[in-house]
Design a protein around this motif. Structure first.
Motif, short mmCIF file in Angstrom:
data_model
loop_
_atom_site.label_atom_id
_atom_site.label_comp_id
_atom_site.label_asym_id
_atom_site.label_seq_id
_atom_site.Cartn_x
_atom_site.Cartn_y
_atom_site.Cartn_z
N GLN A 8 1.17 -0.82 -0.38
CA GLN A 8 0.15 0.22 0.13
C GLN A 8 1.13 1.04 -0.12
N ARG A 9 2.15 1.09 0.60
CA ARG A 9 2.32 2.50 1.08
C ARG A 9 3.42 2.97 -0.30
N TRP A 10 3.44 1.44 -1.58
CA TRP A 10 4.79 1.46 -2.37
C TRP A 10 3.83 2.32 -3.38
N ALA A 11 2.40 1.63 -3.61
CA ALA A 11 1.31 2.66 -4.49
C ALA A 11 1.37 3.90 -3.87
N ARG A 12 1.15 4.30 -2.78
CA ARG A 12 0.74 5.71 -2.68
C ARG A 12 1.80 6.36 -3.19
N TYR A 13 3.38 5.59 -3.25
CA TYR A 13 4.87 6.72 -3.93
C TYR A 13 4.28 6.95 -5.57
N TRP A 14 3.95 6.05 -5.95
CA TRP A 14 3.48 5.85 -7.33
C TRP A 14 2.67 6.67 -7.85
N ILE A 71 -1.80 -1.99 -18.38
CA ILE A 71 -2.77 -1.81 -17.99
C ILE A 71 -1.55 -1.18 -16.78
N ASP A 72 -1.53 -0.30 -15.22
CA ASP A 72 -1.57 -0.17 -14.61
C ASP A 72 -1.95 -0.59 -13.28
N LEU A 73 -1.31 -0.24 -12.00
CA LEU A 73 -1.60 0.14 -11.00
C LEU A 73 -1.88 1.25 -10.77
N SER A 74 -0.97 2.08 -11.01
CA SER A 74 -2.11 3.37 -10.84
C SER A 74 -3.27 4.74 -11.57
N PRO A 75 -4.33 4.53 -10.79
CA PRO A 75 -5.25 5.28 -11.63
C PRO A 75 -4.49 6.40 -12.25
N ALA A 76 -3.69 7.32 -11.31
CA ALA A 76 -3.12 8.50 -12.54
C ALA A 76 -2.41 8.38 -13.48
N MET A 77 -1.84 7.17 -14.05
CA MET A 77 -0.94 6.99 -14.59
C MET A 77 -1.60 6.71 -15.40
N GLY A 107 -3.44 -18.26 -23.07
CA GLY A 107 -2.68 -18.07 -24.39
C GLY A 107 -3.47 -17.07 -24.82
N SER A 108 -3.77 -15.84 -24.14
CA SER A 108 -5.19 -15.04 -25.33
C SER A 108 -4.06 -13.57 -26.21
N VAL A 109 -3.20 -13.19 -25.86
CA VAL A 109 -2.15 -12.32 -26.51
C VAL A 109 -1.01 -12.79 -27.38
N ASP A 110 -0.71 -11.83 -28.19
CA ASP A 110 0.72 -11.84 -29.04
C ASP A 110 2.12 -11.78 -28.75
N THR A 111 2.00 -10.59 -27.54
CA THR A 111 3.31 -10.35 -27.70
C THR A 111 3.06 -9.47 -25.45
N VAL A 112 3.73 -9.16 -25.29
CA VAL A 112 3.64 -9.00 -23.87
C VAL A 112 4.89 -7.78 -23.22
N VAL A 113 4.99 -6.43 -23.24
CA VAL A 113 5.46 -5.64 -23.34
C VAL A 113 6.12 -4.94 -21.89
N CYS A 114 7.18 -5.52 -21.48
CA CYS A 114 7.11 -4.31 -20.27
C CYS A 114 8.73 -4.15 -19.72
N THR A 115 8.41 -2.33 -19.83
CA THR A 115 10.14 -1.69 -19.71
C THR A 115 9.82 -0.91 -18.57
N PHE A 116 11.25 -1.48 -18.22
CA PHE A 116 11.47 -0.74 -16.26
C PHE A 116 10.18 -0.45 -15.59
N SER A 117 10.19 -1.99 -15.66
CA SER A 117 8.46 -2.13 -14.50
C SER A 117 9.07 -3.15 -13.46
N LEU A 118 9.70 -3.92 -13.93
CA LEU A 118 9.85 -5.46 -13.26
C LEU A 118 10.21 -5.39 -11.79
N CYS A 119 11.38 -3.92 -11.84
CA CYS A 119 12.00 -3.56 -11.08
C CYS A 119 11.06 -2.87 -9.60
N GLY A 120 10.15 -2.39 -10.14
CA GLY A 120 8.82 -1.68 -8.92
C GLY A 120 8.20 -2.95 -8.47
N ILE A 121 8.05 -3.85 -9.44
CA ILE A 121 6.31 -4.57 -9.05
C ILE A 121 6.61 -5.78 -7.72
N PRO A 122 6.24 -5.69 -6.58
CA PRO A 122 6.52 -6.67 -5.82
C PRO A 122 6.80 -8.27 -5.68
#
Length: 208
Positions: A8-14, A71-77, A107-122
């Motif tokens: 919750q603290r990290w989510a508030r930060y972002w 998708i993003d965990l932050s509504p503001a983002m 098995g519902s998408v052809d490509t998944v992209v994640c840039t500079f974000s796995l570092c911050g996923i709990p």
């Protein structure tokens, strides 16, 4: 594992950081990440899911023909990305979502992209597992992130940085998502590391 209070603290930060994210990420792109957004997103095909879409800095780099969802965990983002998509005239399906619990069928998408974000996923391991789960056989997983450096002195600096960054915002500097991807049976087709091994970008394919 992180506690509920930590999450919750990290989510508030972002959420609070959303208005200033563009400036900090553009600085990092210039100084460290180089052309990684174009390198990653330019390889996307078909139905694309971007995890932790942030403020939408990747949007200009996708090929015109892809069907993009973010998708993003932050509504503001998410709202900042929606505004950027409108400015670019880009059709993007956006929603608030948790990378550790993707609301998508197997098995519902052809490509998944994640840039500079796995570092911050709990729980980055769970997030990678979810990315693999939603990929179709033969689908592509495209990643870029800052990771554990190849040189021990740099890793020591990263370890010291984590003493502040992890409690404050859940930001890790020494993860190696490539190891997790290989452990789940994906074939790494392309992989590059630079800046002392601190930045890694790769293309992996789910077996058919």
């Amino acid at each position: 594992m992180p506690s509920k209070a930590e999450r919750q603290r990290w989510a508030r930060y972002w959420e609070r950081a959303a208005p200033r994210t563009d400036a900090s990420m553009r600085f990092m792109d210039r100084m460290l990440f180089r052309d990684s957004r174009a390198w990653v997103c330019g390889r996307a095909v078909g139905e694309v899911l971007e995890i932790a879409v942030g403020t939408g800095l990747n949007l200009p780099h996708y090929p015109a023909g892809v069907a993009l969802r973010g998708i993003d965990l932050s509504p503001a983002m998410v709202e900042l990305t929606r505004a950027r998509a409108a400015e670019l005239g880009r059709d993007v399906d956006l929603c608030v979502g948790d990378a550790e619990h993707l609301d998508l069928p197997d098995g519902s998408v052809d490509t998944v992209v994640c840039t500079f974000s796995l570092c911050g996923i709990p729980d980055h391991r769970r997030a990678v597992g979810e990315m693999v789960r939603v990929l179709r056989p033969g689908g592509l997983l495209l990643l870029a992130d800052h990771v554990a450096a190849t040189a021990a002195p740099l890793r020591a600096v990263q370890r010291l940085a984590e003493l502040g960054s992890v409690p404050l915002m859940g930001e890790h500097f020494r993860r190696r998502p490539a190891d997790e991807i290989r452990a789940r049976g994906l074939e790494v087709l392309e992989s590059e590391r630079f800046a002392g091994g601190v930045v890694e970008r790769l293309v992996a394919r789910r077996p058919t």
